[in-house]
Design a protein around this motif. Structure first.
Motif, PDB file in Angstrom:
ATOM      1  N   PHE A 143      20.846  46.014   1.211  1.00  0.00           N
ATOM      2  CA  PHE A 143      19.861  46.987   1.591  1.00  0.00           C
ATOM      3  C   PHE A 143      18.618  46.913   1.404  1.00  0.00           C
ATOM      4  O   PHE A 143      17.627  47.404   2.233  1.00  0.00           O
ATOM      5  CB  PHE A 143      20.300  48.415   1.058  1.00  0.00           C
ATOM      6  N   ARG A 171      20.430  43.619   6.097  1.00  0.00           N
ATOM      7  CA  ARG A 171      20.353  45.012   6.144  1.00  0.00           C
ATOM      8  C   ARG A 171      21.363  45.474   7.346  1.00  0.00           C
ATOM      9  O   ARG A 171      22.099  46.456   7.190  1.00  0.00           O
ATOM     10  CB  ARG A 171      19.214  45.635   6.307  1.00  0.00           C
ATOM     11  N   PHE A 174      24.791  45.418   6.174  1.00  0.00           N
ATOM     12  CA  PHE A 174      25.181  46.765   5.509  1.00  0.00           C
ATOM     13  C   PHE A 174      25.490  47.812   6.418  1.00  0.00           C
ATOM     14  O   PHE A 174      26.327  48.746   6.218  1.00  0.00           O
ATOM     15  CB  PHE A 174      23.892  47.022   4.315  1.00  0.00           C
ATOM     16  N   GLU A 178      23.852  53.861   8.498  1.00  0.00           N
ATOM     17  CA  GLU A 178      22.458  53.802   7.704  1.00  0.00           C
ATOM     18  C   GLU A 178      22.500  54.940   6.796  1.00  0.00           C
ATOM     19  O   GLU A 178      23.354  55.806   6.721  1.00  0.00           O
ATOM     20  CB  GLU A 178      21.460  54.298   9.070  1.00  0.00           C
TER      21      GLU A 178
END
Length: 562
Positions: A307, A361, A364, A370
């Protein structure tokens, strides 16, 4: 979600807080603390400041009695991983309770306690980043600024230096693949920290004398390690089960298995490297403050670090002896290392600006979506918590029964449901039927669980298959040294020496199968001696002489017979 009450059984430590916190801090919640949980007192101290929380001792009686008072439906939140027997059996228990009270219990939800990459979370019921909700909404009791001050504890920043310190967050897990089971890596970290402390003292001395080393006011050269090099600030952020402040609780917990190796390495690291407070249990502000995260590949820490990977380098320890399944899409965002030298080189490259972050990210987000701070609402929609409770009465006509009878019927119903669901001779699973209800374990089951808890790291390190652990414990406890009954030595001419092979054989010529639950054998290690000293030892040790007389079937000597 605003029309439910959350019930949370608390069986572990602060590692289990964050995935339930977005629910518990928002809605009225009742927490039930297992009596076998030695962390219960510390957990109560944390939760007593939460205005939405009421706390109780765990028992089916307390749960049923509180549930009968509720005007709103109940959602049971479970943090135990269903990859393990306790988590599976606990969920079966509450699902049985839901069958009995469908108008009261709206849902039984395994919210989990860690994320992608963790070996204990092979079973996941959702891909919603609950762990990040409070951090995103700035509801944690500390921030990245507080975390930065923790990094400064031993090696302070250099005032006026053109380059900020390299903040390195060390966050080991535990188990056979952990950094803590790699002493050479631990020693490398200690060595580097000692070098940083010495350099910091030298800088402080120069400052006290009214001058700074010339190299401290210019960019450091590659590989520099003296007082003028870019400082490295190490900080140890430990899993709550590893924190030195909770060592006694960890040893007493029947479900947490930290080996002596991990404990000793934690203490070594803590002697040299500052340790973050155990009550600062959420690691995210520390990741946000760090330039580099050093962790174990088989934990969820490297994934959580993604992140922040647009600005953080992630070094993940890979145990070459027990490599994980290949995951190229994930691992390409990490800096993998397997040795002390590789770690030292990686940190030096980061210090010298030669190792840039690998922004992962997007990986992720691909796995968990999100982070937006509304994760609890997404879970509520996923689980349909806004639906109406089933109409009609529960399976028990509770209005016509006294409370004590309701509890008694519920306890018997749950016990029968667990007996049916866990019809097995395996002691660990059988023991979970007692632990999930928080009732005393039978002695034979307690001894087995203690055996596994004490020796888990050794069993994993030596690749002893789990289906053999129960038989191994029995043979060790009863001193059943039976290798000689199943194997024998023979002379193999092709090799020119002795070989070990199984005796006899079944119809297919095989007498021992690896899949058999009894296919583990003990050798009684009787005697170790140096060449030339055996006779002297036999003469001095009457017990040893008698043992070997019996072993070789020799007649007693006249002196022994007398």
């Amino acid at each position: 979600m605003d029309d439910v009450v959350f019930y949370l059984p608390v069986h572990s430590n602060l590692s289990q807080v964050e995935n339930t916190a977005p629910f518990v801090c928002r809605r009225p919640s009742k927490l039930f603390f297992y009596r076998f949980n030695p962390y219960a007192a510390k957990m109560r101290e944390v939760y007593q400041a939460w205005p939405t929380v009421s706390m109780f001792d765990f028992s089916l009686e307390n749960i049923v009695q509180e549930m009968m008072k509720e005007e709103k439906p109940v959602v049971i939140l479970l943090t135990a991983s269903t990859s393990y027997p306790f988590g599976r059996v606990q969920k079966q228990m509450f699902e049985a309770l839901q069958q009995l009270f469908p108008a009261k219990i709206l849902d039984v939800f395994s919210v989990g306690h860690c994320m992608y990459g963790c070996t204990s979370c092979g079973h996941r019921e959702h891909q919603i980043p609950l762990f990040f909700s409070r951090h995103h909404n700035k509801l944690l009791p500390y921030t990245a600024a507080d975390a930065k001050r923790c990094f400064e504890a031993v090696v302070p920043s250099v005032p006026g230096a053109p380059v900020a310190p390299l903040r390195v967050l060390l966050s080991p897990s535990f188990g056979v693949n952990s950094i803590l089971c790699a002493p050479a890596v631990v020693q490398k970290l200690i060595q580097m920290q000692c070098e940083q402390v010495s350099a910091a003292r030298e800088r402080a001395q120069h400052t006290a004398n009214g001058a700074m080393p010339s190299s401290a006011t210019s960019a450091p050269s590659a590989g520099a390690c003296g007082s003028g090099a870019r400082p490295i600030q190490f900080l140890l952020k430990l899993h709550p089960s590893l924190h030195p402040a909770s060592a006694q609780q960890e040893r007493e917990h029947p479900l947490i298995n930290v080996g002596d190796m991990e404990r000793s390495q934690v203490l070594l690291l803590a002697q040299h490297i500052p340790v973050a407070s155990e009550v600062m249990n959420n690691i995210l502000p520390f990741m946000e403050a760090a330039d580099m995260v050093i962790c174990d590949l088989d934990s969820s820490v490297p994934f959580e670090s993604l992140f922040f990977s647009d600005r953080v380098v992630i070094g993940a320890h890979l145990n070459a002896a027990h490599p994980p399944p290949e995951d190229v899409a994930y691992h390409r965002h990490l800096e993998l290392f397997s040795s002390a030298d590789a770690l030292g080189h990686l940190i030096a490259r980061c210090r010298d600006g030669e190792c840039a972050p690998k922004d992962g990210r997007h990986f992720f987000i691909e796995k968990y979506s999100e982070v937006d701070g509304h994760e609890p609402d997404r879970v509520a929609a996923l689980r349909e918590w806004d639906r109406a409770a089933p109409e009609g009465i529960d399976a028990l006509c509770v209005e016509a029964m006294v409370p004590r009878d309701v509890v008694e019927v519920a306890e018997k119903f749950v016990e029968k449901a667990l007996d049916k669901a866990t019809d097995t001779n395996h002691l660990e699973v059988e023991g979970m039927k007692y632990l999930v209800r928080d009732v005393p374990l039978p002695d034979r089951i307690k001894k087995y669980i203690e055996f596994v808890s004490t020796h888990l790291s050794q069993l994993q390190m030596h690749d002893v298959p789990p289906h053999l652990w129960q038989e191994l414990e029995r043979k060790l406890r009863t001193e059943c040294f039976d290798a000689g009954e199943a194997f024998e030595f023979g002379i193999t001419r092709a090799i020119g020496g002795l070989t070990l092979h199984a005796k006899g054989g079944g119809p297919d010529g095989v007498s021992v199968r690896a899949t058999d639950e009894s296919a583990i054998f003990l050798v009684d290690h009787a005697w170790t001696f140096k060449f030339g000293e055996g006779k002297e030892q036999l003469c001095k040790d009457a017990h040893l002489r008698e043992r070997f007389r019996r072993l070789f079937g020799l007649a007693p000597s006249p002196a022994t017979a007398a």
